[in-house]
Enzyme design. Structure first.
Site, PDB file in Angstrom:
ATOM      1  CG  ASN A  74      -1.922   1.173   1.138  1.00 28.11           C
ATOM      2  OD1 ASN A  74      -1.795   2.065   0.289  1.00 28.11           O
ATOM      3  ND2 ASN A  74      -2.909   1.165   2.013  1.00 28.11           N
ATOM      4  CB  ALA A  77      -0.149  10.115  -1.414  1.00 28.32           C
ATOM      5  CD  GLU A  98      -1.938  -0.338  -7.074  1.00 31.50           C
ATOM      6  OE1 GLU A  98      -1.530  -0.762  -8.174  1.00 31.50           O
ATOM      7  OE2 GLU A  98      -2.567   0.725  -6.949  1.00 31.50           O
ATOM      8  CG  HIS A 100      -5.058   1.397  -2.953  1.00 34.27           C
ATOM      9  ND1 HIS A 100      -4.046   2.254  -2.609  1.00 34.27           N
ATOM     10  CD2 HIS A 100      -4.767   0.940  -4.189  1.00 34.27           C
ATOM     11  CE1 HIS A 100      -3.177   2.324  -3.606  1.00 34.27           C
ATOM     12  NE2 HIS A 100      -3.586   1.524  -4.579  1.00 34.27           N
ATOM     13  NE  ARG A 107     -10.654   8.625  -0.954  1.00 31.20           N
ATOM     14  CZ  ARG A 107      -9.516   8.665  -0.246  1.00 31.20           C
ATOM     15  NH1 ARG A 107      -8.718   7.602  -0.223  1.00 31.20           N
ATOM     16  NH2 ARG A 107      -9.194   9.739   0.448  1.00 31.20           N
TER      17      ARG A 107
HETATM   18  C1  DQA Z   1      -4.733   4.667   0.074  1.00 31.74           C
HETATM   19  C2  DQA Z   1      -5.372   5.542  -1.019  1.00 31.74           C
HETATM   20  C3  DQA Z   1      -4.441   6.668  -1.410  1.00 31.74           C
HETATM   21  O1  DQA Z   1      -5.055   7.479  -2.394  1.00 31.74           O
HETATM   22  C4  DQA Z   1      -4.121   7.535  -0.212  1.00 31.74           C
HETATM   23  O2  DQA Z   1      -3.195   8.540  -0.564  1.00 31.74           O
HETATM   24  C5  DQA Z   1      -3.643   6.744   0.962  1.00 31.74           C
HETATM   25  C6  DQA Z   1      -4.305   5.483   1.266  1.00 31.74           C
HETATM   26  C7  DQA Z   1      -5.724   3.595   0.571  1.00 31.74           C
HETATM   27  O3  DQA Z   1      -5.252   2.648   1.205  1.00 31.74           O
HETATM   28  O4  DQA Z   1      -6.931   3.703   0.369  1.00 31.74           O
HETATM   29  O5  DQA Z   1      -2.771   7.179   1.699  1.00 31.74           O
HETATM   30  O6  DQA Z   1      -3.615   4.004  -0.484  1.00 31.74           O
END
Ligand code: DQA
Length: 148
Positions: A74, A77, A98, A100, A107
Protein backbone atom coordinates in the site's frame (compact mmCIF):
# COMPACT_ATOMS: atom_id res chain seq x y z
CA UNK A 1 5.85 -19.20 -0.05
CA UNK A 2 8.15 -18.87 2.96
CA UNK A 3 8.32 -15.11 3.37
CA UNK A 4 6.08 -12.13 2.60
CA UNK A 5 6.73 -8.40 2.87
CA UNK A 6 3.93 -5.97 3.68
CA UNK A 7 5.02 -2.43 2.88
CA UNK A 8 3.05 0.67 3.79
CA UNK A 9 3.64 4.18 2.56
CA UNK A 10 3.03 7.70 3.83
CA UNK A 11 0.40 8.53 6.44
CA UNK A 12 -0.61 4.91 6.96
CA UNK A 13 0.99 5.18 10.41
CA UNK A 14 -2.02 7.38 11.23
CA UNK A 15 -4.60 4.64 10.61
CA UNK A 16 -7.12 4.43 13.40
CA UNK A 17 -7.47 8.20 13.70
CA UNK A 18 -6.91 9.28 10.06
CA UNK A 19 -10.22 9.96 8.26
CA UNK A 20 -11.97 6.96 9.84
CA UNK A 21 -14.98 7.31 7.53
CA UNK A 22 -12.65 6.56 4.61
CA UNK A 23 -10.02 4.29 6.14
CA UNK A 24 -11.82 2.65 9.09
CA UNK A 25 -10.84 2.56 12.73
CA UNK A 26 -8.30 -0.25 12.76
CA UNK A 27 -4.70 0.80 13.34
CA UNK A 28 -1.77 -0.40 11.28
CA UNK A 29 -0.76 -2.47 14.33
CA UNK A 30 -4.20 -4.15 14.24
CA UNK A 31 -3.72 -5.02 10.57
CA UNK A 32 -0.20 -6.31 11.28
CA UNK A 33 -1.53 -8.50 14.13
CA UNK A 34 -4.13 -10.09 11.84
CA UNK A 35 -1.61 -10.81 9.10
CA UNK A 36 0.94 -12.08 11.61
CA UNK A 37 -1.60 -14.60 12.94
CA UNK A 38 -2.53 -15.80 9.44
CA UNK A 39 1.11 -16.06 8.39
CA UNK A 40 1.97 -17.98 11.57
CA UNK A 41 -0.79 -20.50 10.87
CA UNK A 42 0.58 -20.98 7.33
CA UNK A 43 4.23 -21.18 8.42
CA UNK A 44 5.13 -17.97 6.57
CA UNK A 45 7.54 -15.35 7.95
CA UNK A 46 6.23 -11.78 7.71
CA UNK A 47 8.05 -8.48 7.48
CA UNK A 48 5.58 -5.62 8.04
CA UNK A 49 6.93 -2.09 7.59
CA UNK A 50 5.76 1.49 7.13
CA UNK A 51 7.58 4.60 6.00
CA UNK A 52 6.67 8.16 5.09
CA UNK A 53 9.71 8.25 2.77
CA UNK A 54 9.62 7.11 -0.85
CA UNK A 55 13.26 5.96 -0.83
CA UNK A 56 12.61 3.53 2.02
CA UNK A 57 9.86 1.87 -0.01
CA UNK A 58 12.14 1.71 -3.07
CA UNK A 59 14.89 0.05 -0.99
CA UNK A 60 12.52 -2.48 0.59
CA UNK A 61 11.02 -3.40 -2.80
CA UNK A 62 14.51 -3.91 -4.23
CA UNK A 63 15.38 -6.10 -1.22
CA UNK A 64 12.28 -8.27 -1.69
CA UNK A 65 12.84 -8.53 -5.44
CA UNK A 66 16.46 -9.61 -4.96
CA UNK A 67 15.31 -12.40 -2.63
CA UNK A 68 12.39 -13.42 -4.83
CA UNK A 69 9.95 -12.72 -2.01
CA UNK A 70 6.46 -11.33 -2.69
CA UNK A 71 5.25 -7.93 -1.55
CA UNK A 72 1.86 -6.61 -0.49
CA UNK A 73 2.18 -2.88 -1.09
CA UNK A 74 0.00 0.00 0.00
CA UNK A 75 2.08 2.88 -1.29
CA UNK A 76 -0.41 5.48 -0.03
CA UNK A 77 -0.25 8.72 -2.02
CA UNK A 78 2.95 7.58 -3.76
CA UNK A 79 0.66 5.20 -5.67
CA UNK A 80 -0.44 8.13 -7.76
CA UNK A 81 2.91 9.82 -8.34
CA UNK A 82 5.89 7.54 -7.92
CA UNK A 83 7.87 6.58 -10.99
CA UNK A 84 10.63 5.54 -8.56
CA UNK A 85 8.39 2.83 -7.07
CA UNK A 86 7.30 1.73 -10.57
CA UNK A 87 10.97 1.47 -11.55
CA UNK A 88 11.85 -0.41 -8.35
CA UNK A 89 9.17 -3.03 -9.02
CA UNK A 90 10.15 -3.37 -12.68
CA UNK A 91 13.87 -3.25 -12.06
CA UNK A 92 13.96 -5.72 -9.18
CA UNK A 93 11.35 -8.08 -10.60
CA UNK A 94 9.51 -8.06 -7.27
CA UNK A 95 6.09 -9.69 -7.31
CA UNK A 96 3.81 -6.99 -5.91
CA UNK A 97 0.14 -7.04 -4.99
CA UNK A 98 -1.06 -3.43 -4.83
CA UNK A 99 -3.60 -2.83 -2.08
CA UNK A 100 -5.73 0.08 -0.93
CA UNK A 101 -8.13 0.35 1.95
CA UNK A 102 -10.42 2.73 0.10
CA UNK A 103 -11.97 2.46 -3.36
CA UNK A 104 -9.71 5.07 -4.95
CA UNK A 105 -11.89 5.11 -8.10
CA UNK A 106 -14.82 6.44 -6.09
CA UNK A 107 -12.71 9.33 -4.76
CA UNK A 108 -10.92 12.39 -6.17
CA UNK A 109 -9.78 12.26 -9.80
CA UNK A 110 -6.11 12.41 -8.80
CA UNK A 111 -6.53 9.05 -7.05
CA UNK A 112 -7.88 7.31 -10.16
CA UNK A 113 -4.47 6.78 -11.71
CA UNK A 114 -1.91 4.40 -10.22
CA UNK A 115 1.68 4.39 -11.46
CA UNK A 116 2.08 0.97 -9.81
CA UNK A 117 -0.82 -1.04 -11.25
CA UNK A 118 0.92 -1.61 -14.59
CA UNK A 119 3.74 -3.48 -12.86
CA UNK A 120 1.66 -5.14 -10.11
CA UNK A 121 0.71 -8.81 -10.26
CA UNK A 122 -2.73 -7.80 -9.02
CA UNK A 123 -4.67 -5.01 -7.36
CA UNK A 124 -7.11 -5.25 -4.43
CA UNK A 125 -8.90 -2.16 -3.22
CA UNK A 126 -11.93 -0.86 -1.42
CA UNK A 127 -12.34 -3.52 1.26
CA UNK A 128 -10.80 -1.59 4.15
CA UNK A 129 -8.31 -3.57 6.20
CA UNK A 130 -9.69 -6.71 4.57
CA UNK A 131 -7.87 -5.68 1.36
CA UNK A 132 -4.63 -6.77 3.04
CA UNK A 133 -6.08 -10.15 4.11
CA UNK A 134 -7.41 -10.74 0.60
CA UNK A 135 -3.98 -9.97 -0.89
CA UNK A 136 -2.35 -12.43 1.51
CA UNK A 137 -5.01 -15.04 0.65
CA UNK A 138 -4.26 -14.54 -3.04
CA UNK A 139 -0.53 -15.05 -2.54
CA UNK A 140 -1.09 -18.13 -0.37
CA UNK A 141 -3.53 -19.64 -2.89
CA UNK A 142 -1.18 -18.96 -5.78
CA UNK A 143 1.81 -20.40 -3.97
CA UNK A 144 -0.17 -23.59 -3.28
CA UNK A 145 -1.33 -23.98 -6.86
CA UNK A 146 1.72 -22.68 -8.76
CA UNK A 147 5.04 -24.46 -8.92
CA UNK A 148 7.87 -22.10 -8.04
C1 DQA B 1 -4.73 4.67 0.07
C2 DQA B 1 -5.37 5.54 -1.02
C3 DQA B 1 -4.44 6.67 -1.41
O1 DQA B 1 -5.05 7.48 -2.39
C4 DQA B 1 -4.12 7.53 -0.21
O2 DQA B 1 -3.20 8.54 -0.56
C5 DQA B 1 -3.64 6.74 0.96
C6 DQA B 1 -4.31 5.48 1.27
C7 DQA B 1 -5.72 3.60 0.57
O3 DQA B 1 -5.25 2.65 1.20
O4 DQA B 1 -6.93 3.70 0.37
O5 DQA B 1 -2.77 7.18 1.70
O6 DQA B 1 -3.61 4.00 -0.48
Amino acid sequence: MKFVHVLNGPNLNLLGTREPATYGTLTLADIEARLTARCASEGIALSFRQSNHEGDLVGWIQEAGAKGEPVILNAGAYTHTSIAIYDAIRGSGAKVIEVHLSNVHAREDFRHHSTISAVAAGVILGFGALSYDLALDALISQSKTTKS
